[in-house]
Design a protein around this motif. Structure first.
Motif, short mmCIF file in Angstrom:
data_model
loop_
_atom_site.label_atom_id
_atom_site.label_comp_id
_atom_site.label_asym_id
_atom_site.label_seq_id
_atom_site.Cartn_x
_atom_site.Cartn_y
_atom_site.Cartn_z
N ALA A 61 -28.64 28.24 -10.63
CA ALA A 61 -27.61 29.78 -10.68
C ALA A 61 -27.31 29.68 -9.11
O ALA A 61 -27.80 29.48 -8.22
CB ALA A 61 -28.67 30.97 -10.59
N VAL A 62 -25.87 30.17 -8.93
CA VAL A 62 -25.40 30.22 -7.55
C VAL A 62 -24.58 31.34 -7.51
O VAL A 62 -23.78 31.81 -8.23
CB VAL A 62 -24.38 29.11 -7.60
N ILE A 63 -24.84 32.14 -6.30
CA ILE A 63 -24.11 33.11 -5.67
C ILE A 63 -23.14 32.55 -4.63
O ILE A 63 -23.53 32.24 -3.64
CB ILE A 63 -25.00 34.17 -5.01
N VAL A 64 -21.90 33.02 -5.06
CA VAL A 64 -20.51 32.70 -4.04
C VAL A 64 -20.22 33.99 -3.31
O VAL A 64 -19.73 34.82 -4.01
CB VAL A 64 -19.23 32.21 -4.93
N THR A 65 -20.58 34.02 -2.21
CA THR A 65 -20.41 35.12 -1.13
C THR A 65 -19.57 35.03 0.10
O THR A 65 -19.68 33.69 0.70
CB THR A 65 -21.74 35.86 -1.07
N GLN A 66 -19.23 36.09 0.57
CA GLN A 66 -18.33 35.96 1.70
C GLN A 66 -19.42 36.40 3.12
O GLN A 66 -19.15 36.39 4.25
CB GLN A 66 -17.12 36.88 1.96
N CYS A 67 -20.68 36.89 2.58
CA CYS A 67 -21.70 37.08 3.73
C CYS A 67 -22.97 36.68 3.18
O CYS A 67 -23.32 36.76 1.92
CB CYS A 67 -21.60 38.85 3.98
N TYR A 68 -23.54 36.17 4.28
CA TYR A 68 -25.12 35.45 3.73
C TYR A 68 -26.10 36.47 4.28
O TYR A 68 -26.05 37.52 4.77
CB TYR A 68 -25.26 34.49 4.72
N PRO A 69 -27.28 36.31 3.32
CA PRO A 69 -28.49 37.26 3.62
C PRO A 69 -29.19 36.90 4.93
O PRO A 69 -28.78 35.87 5.53
CB PRO A 69 -29.41 37.10 2.69
N LYS A 70 -29.73 37.60 5.52
CA LYS A 70 -30.57 37.32 6.94
C LYS A 70 -31.41 36.21 6.74
O LYS A 70 -31.82 36.02 5.75
CB LYS A 70 -31.34 38.52 7.22
N GLY A 71 -31.20 35.37 7.82
CA GLY A 71 -31.83 34.23 8.06
C GLY A 71 -31.21 32.89 7.59
O GLY A 71 -31.49 31.86 7.56
N MET A 72 -29.85 33.28 6.91
CA MET A 72 -29.07 32.18 6.60
C MET A 72 -27.67 32.18 7.25
O MET A 72 -26.99 33.23 7.20
CB MET A 72 -28.97 32.14 4.95
N ASP A 73 -27.16 31.06 7.60
CA ASP A 73 -25.75 30.94 8.13
C ASP A 73 -24.87 29.98 7.42
O ASP A 73 -23.78 29.68 7.80
CB ASP A 73 -25.64 30.67 9.68
N CYS A 74 -25.45 29.25 6.35
CA CYS A 74 -24.74 28.36 5.67
C CYS A 74 -25.36 28.22 4.19
O CYS A 74 -26.38 28.78 3.81
CB CYS A 74 -24.51 26.95 6.40
N PHE A 75 -24.59 27.46 3.39
CA PHE A 75 -25.38 27.13 2.17
C PHE A 75 -26.82 26.66 2.07
O PHE A 75 -27.20 25.85 2.81
CB PHE A 75 -24.50 26.23 1.15
N GLY A 76 -27.44 27.30 0.86
CA GLY A 76 -29.06 27.01 0.66
C GLY A 76 -29.47 27.74 -0.47
O GLY A 76 -28.69 28.30 -0.92
N GLU A 77 -30.68 27.42 -0.46
CA GLU A 77 -31.63 27.97 -1.92
C GLU A 77 -32.37 29.13 -1.29
O GLU A 77 -32.99 28.94 -0.07
CB GLU A 77 -32.28 27.04 -2.41
N LYS A 78 -32.27 30.20 -1.84
CA LYS A 78 -33.13 31.38 -1.82
C LYS A 78 -33.81 32.02 -2.90
O LYS A 78 -33.03 32.46 -3.61
CB LYS A 78 -32.52 32.16 -0.83
N ASP A 79 -35.10 32.03 -3.21
CA ASP A 79 -35.92 32.56 -4.11
C ASP A 79 -35.49 31.95 -5.43
O ASP A 79 -35.15 32.63 -6.41
CB ASP A 79 -35.64 33.98 -4.09
N GLY A 80 -35.10 30.71 -5.47
CA GLY A 80 -34.55 30.02 -6.79
C GLY A 80 -33.24 29.95 -7.13
O GLY A 80 -32.93 29.75 -8.12
N VAL A 81 -32.28 31.00 -6.15
CA VAL A 81 -30.89 31.00 -6.29
C VAL A 81 -30.21 30.12 -5.24
O VAL A 81 -30.64 30.40 -3.83
CB VAL A 81 -30.52 32.28 -6.64
N TRP A 82 -29.07 29.67 -5.58
CA TRP A 82 -28.46 28.92 -4.39
C TRP A 82 -27.41 29.76 -4.03
O TRP A 82 -26.75 30.33 -4.86
CB TRP A 82 -27.65 27.58 -5.06
N ILE A 83 -27.15 29.78 -2.65
CA ILE A 83 -26.08 30.93 -1.88
C ILE A 83 -25.23 30.03 -1.28
O ILE A 83 -25.59 29.07 -0.32
CB ILE A 83 -26.89 31.78 -1.00
N CYS A 84 -23.88 30.27 -1.38
CA CYS A 84 -22.88 29.46 -0.59
C CYS A 84 -21.63 30.27 -0.28
O CYS A 84 -21.84 31.61 -0.91
CB CYS A 84 -22.43 28.18 -1.09
N SER A 85 -20.80 30.01 0.59
CA SER A 85 -19.55 30.73 0.76
C SER A 85 -18.57 30.26 -0.18
O SER A 85 -18.67 29.25 -0.78
CB SER A 85 -19.22 30.53 2.39
N PHE A 86 -17.41 30.99 -0.03
CA PHE A 86 -16.02 30.58 -0.96
C PHE A 86 -15.68 29.12 -0.57
O PHE A 86 -15.09 28.31 -1.32
CB PHE A 86 -15.02 31.59 -0.97
#
Length: 202
Positions: A61-86
């Motif tokens: 699962a991937v969340i594509v967002t224009q803002c990251y959660p605290k502690g993240m400034d680039c793409f990565g995995e958090k709690d089993g979900v991948w997070i990245c920018s557009f």
């Protein structure tokens, strides 16, 4: 080719599902994407997408967002979900896709290896293999026996010829001795070979 299906508006779940296929058209896995265009990141998105992930049976699962959660400034995995920018989504999707295809191939290899081992065992314990191996062994033993017989026959023939040669050389030596006794060695040369060596009898 891969297939991307969009989740319709009003339907609960992620925005789209990425069906990953290899070069043989086999489906290797699925990735769900959900996009968020807000100023702040909500951790509830992760839990919601994880539920969607379980309900749809996808692998990633991937969340594509224009803002990251605290502690993240680039793409990565958090709690089993991948997070990245557009800006990163294209590269991230490629990396995740490649990983899923490789995992699928590795799993298939292990699966096929097990099948092949069973097939090999069944073949080695079959009557067909037993008969084929028996035929190979019989052919080998027949060839070995034939070669040994030929060797024995040749050795017997060589020994017979050696006896004949010894007899010829002995008679030739007697004739030479008789002629040399009459004519002398200075007047006649006798030799069974091209040179003038003296006949030697073993």
């Amino acid at each position: 080719f891969d297939l991307i299906t969009e989740v319709g508006k009003g339907v609960r779940g992620a925005d789209c599902v990425h069906h990953i296929r290899n070069q043989f058209g086999q489906e290797c896995g699925k990735i769900i994407y959900e996009s968020k265009r807000t100023k702040d990141f909500s951790m509830e998105w992760i839990e919601k997408l994880k539920k969607d992930m379980r309900s749809t049976g996808v692998d990633v699962a991937v969340i594509v967002t224009q803002c990251y959660p605290k502690g993240m400034d680039c793409f990565g995995e958090k709690d089993g979900v991948w997070i990245c920018s557009f800006d990163e989504v294209k590269a991230v999707s490629y990396i995740l896709r490649d990983g899923i295809v490789k995992l699928f191939s590795a799993a298939k290899t292990q699966e096929n290896r097990g099948d092949k081992m069973h097939m090999l065992y069944d073949y080695l314990t079959s009557t067909e293999f037993s008969e084929q191996w028996k035929a190979i062994r019989e052919g080998f033993m027949s060839m070995k026996l034939s070669i040994q017989r030929e060797r024995d026959a040749m050795e017997k023939m060589w020994k017979a010829r050696e006896k004949q040669l010894e007899k010829v050389m002995l008679n030739a030596a007697h004739i030479r001795g008789s002629i040399e006794g009459i004519a002398g060695t200075d007047t006649i040369q006798l030799s069974l070979t091209d040179d003038d060596e003296t006949l030697l009898i073993d």
